[in-house]
Design a protein around this motif. Structure first.
Motif, PDB file in Angstrom:
ATOM      1  N   TYR A 199     -19.798 -14.163  30.135  1.00 25.28           N
ATOM      2  CA  TYR A 199     -20.184 -15.271  31.013  1.00 25.28           C
ATOM      3  C   TYR A 199     -19.662 -16.594  30.471  1.00 25.28           C
ATOM      4  CZ  TYR A 199     -23.027 -18.487  33.700  1.00 25.28           C
ATOM      5  OH  TYR A 199     -23.437 -19.506  34.507  1.00 25.28           O
ATOM      6  N   TYR A 200     -19.767 -16.808  29.171  1.00 24.36           N
ATOM      7  CA  TYR A 200     -19.326 -18.060  28.565  1.00 24.36           C
ATOM      8  C   TYR A 200     -17.808 -18.226  28.663  1.00 24.36           C
ATOM      9  CZ  TYR A 200     -18.683 -21.770  25.136  1.00 24.36           C
ATOM     10  OH  TYR A 200     -18.327 -22.938  24.518  1.00 24.36           O
ATOM     11  N   ALA A 221     -19.978  -4.229  24.466  1.00 25.75           N
ATOM     12  CA  ALA A 221     -20.657  -3.532  25.565  1.00 25.75           C
ATOM     13  C   ALA A 221     -20.568  -2.021  25.400  1.00 25.75           C
ATOM     14  CB  ALA A 221     -20.067  -3.961  26.908  1.00 25.75           C
ATOM     15  N   ILE A 222     -19.406  -1.524  25.059  1.00 27.33           N
ATOM     16  CA  ILE A 222     -19.256  -0.076  24.877  1.00 27.33           C
ATOM     17  C   ILE A 222     -20.049   0.393  23.663  1.00 27.33           C
ATOM     18  CG2 ILE A 222     -17.599   1.754  24.339  1.00 27.33           C
ATOM     19  CD1 ILE A 222     -15.598   0.241  26.113  1.00 27.33           C
ATOM     20  N   ALA A 223     -19.979  -0.364  22.565  1.00 32.37           N
ATOM     21  CA  ALA A 223     -20.734   0.012  21.369  1.00 32.37           C
ATOM     22  C   ALA A 223     -22.233  -0.070  21.625  1.00 32.37           C
ATOM     23  CB  ALA A 223     -20.351  -0.895  20.202  1.00 32.37           C
ATOM     24  N   PHE A 259     -24.019  -5.801  34.738  1.00 33.86           N
ATOM     25  CA  PHE A 259     -24.306  -4.484  34.166  1.00 33.86           C
ATOM     26  C   PHE A 259     -24.694  -4.590  32.700  1.00 33.86           C
ATOM     27  CE2 PHE A 259     -21.805  -1.441  37.178  1.00 33.86           C
ATOM     28  CZ  PHE A 259     -22.546  -1.910  38.245  1.00 33.86           C
ATOM     29  N   ALA A 260     -23.955  -5.404  31.937  1.00 31.98           N
ATOM     30  CA  ALA A 260     -24.278  -5.553  30.520  1.00 31.98           C
ATOM     31  C   ALA A 260     -25.620  -6.244  30.341  1.00 31.98           C
ATOM     32  CB  ALA A 260     -23.171  -6.327  29.801  1.00 31.98           C
ATOM     33  N   GLY A 261     -25.920  -7.228  31.184  1.00 27.90           N
ATOM     34  CA  GLY A 261     -27.210  -7.911  31.099  1.00 27.90           C
ATOM     35  C   GLY A 261     -28.377  -6.998  31.414  1.00 27.90           C
ATOM     36  N   VAL A 262     -28.261  -6.234  32.486  1.00 30.64           N
ATOM     37  CA  VAL A 262     -29.333  -5.300  32.854  1.00 30.64           C
ATOM     38  C   VAL A 262     -29.466  -4.207  31.797  1.00 30.64           C
ATOM     39  CG1 VAL A 262     -30.004  -3.549  34.539  1.00 30.64           C
ATOM     40  CG2 VAL A 262     -29.215  -5.768  35.318  1.00 30.64           C
ATOM     41  N   ALA A 263     -28.350  -3.715  31.303  1.00 30.51           N
ATOM     42  CA  ALA A 263     -28.402  -2.688  30.256  1.00 30.51           C
ATOM     43  C   ALA A 263     -29.047  -3.233  28.993  1.00 30.51           C
ATOM     44  CB  ALA A 263     -26.994  -2.177  29.955  1.00 30.51           C
ATOM     45  N   SER A 323     -22.750  -9.297  24.569  1.00 32.10           N
ATOM     46  CA  SER A 323     -21.548  -9.039  25.357  1.00 32.10           C
ATOM     47  C   SER A 323     -21.616  -9.741  26.707  1.00 32.10           C
ATOM     48  CB  SER A 323     -21.366  -7.534  25.563  1.00 32.10           C
ATOM     49  OG  SER A 323     -20.322  -7.284  26.465  1.00 32.10           O
ATOM     50  N   ALA A 324     -22.746  -9.629  27.382  1.00 33.47           N
ATOM     51  CA  ALA A 324     -22.903 -10.284  28.683  1.00 33.47           C
ATOM     52  C   ALA A 324     -22.784 -11.796  28.541  1.00 33.47           C
ATOM     53  CB  ALA A 324     -24.250  -9.921  29.307  1.00 33.47           C
TER      54      ALA A 324
END
Length: 122
Positions: free
Chosen positions: A86-87, A60-62, A101-105, A81-82
Motif C-alpha cells: 500500500y505504501y 506475503a508468501i512466507a 488479501f494480505a490484510g485479511v489474511a 506485506s500489505a
C-alpha cells in the motif's frame, strides 16, 4: 482461520509478484532508456519501489506458508506485506487484491487462536 490465512496469503503473494515485476521493470526501463516527456517519467523514490517489489510478495508468501504453524508470526508478516504494498504502490485497480488479501489474511492469522491447534500464540 489458519487455512484461510494461508491460502489468502499465498494468493496475495502471487498477485503481488505480478505487481512487483511491473514496478521493478518500469523503474529499470526508465533507468536504462531514459524518460519520455509526458509519457514515461521516473518515480520519486525508485529504490523504495524496487525494494518493495521484491520484499512485499516475499513476505506475503512466507507469512501465508507460516500461518498454519505459527499464526502470530505469519499474520504479522502478512500485515507488513500489505502495508508495504500500500505504501509503495498505493491502492488502485492493480493492487487492490494483493493488499486486501494480505490484510485479511494477516487479521485472520492474528485472530487464529486456540480452536485450530493446541499451540496458540496468546
Amino acid at each position: 482461520m489458519r487455512n484461510a490465512a494461508m491460502i489468502l496469503g499465498v494468493i496475495a503473494g502471487l498477485i503481488g509478484m505480478l505487481v512487483g515485476f511491473v514496478g521493478y521493470g518500469y523503474v529499470e526501463l526508465i533507468d536504462r532508456f531514459g524518460e519520455i516527456d509526458g509519457l514515461a517519467e521516473q518515480v520519486d523514490n525508485a529504490q523504495l519501489i524496487q525494494t518493495t517489489s521484491i520484499l512485499a510478495p516475499l513476505l506475503a508468501i512466507a507469512g501465508g506458508a507460516m500461518a498454519k504453524a505459527r499464526a502470530l508470526v505469519g499474520g504479522l508478516l502478512l500485515l507488513v506485506s500489505a502495508g508495504g504494498m500500500y505504501y509503495a504502490f498505493g491502492f488502485n485497480a492493480f493492487t487492490m487484491f494483493p493488499v486486501a488479501f494480505a490484510g485479511v489474511a494477516g487479521v485472520l492469522g492474528l485472530a487464529a487462536g486456540k480452536p485450530d491447534e493446541p499451540k496458540a500464540h496468546f
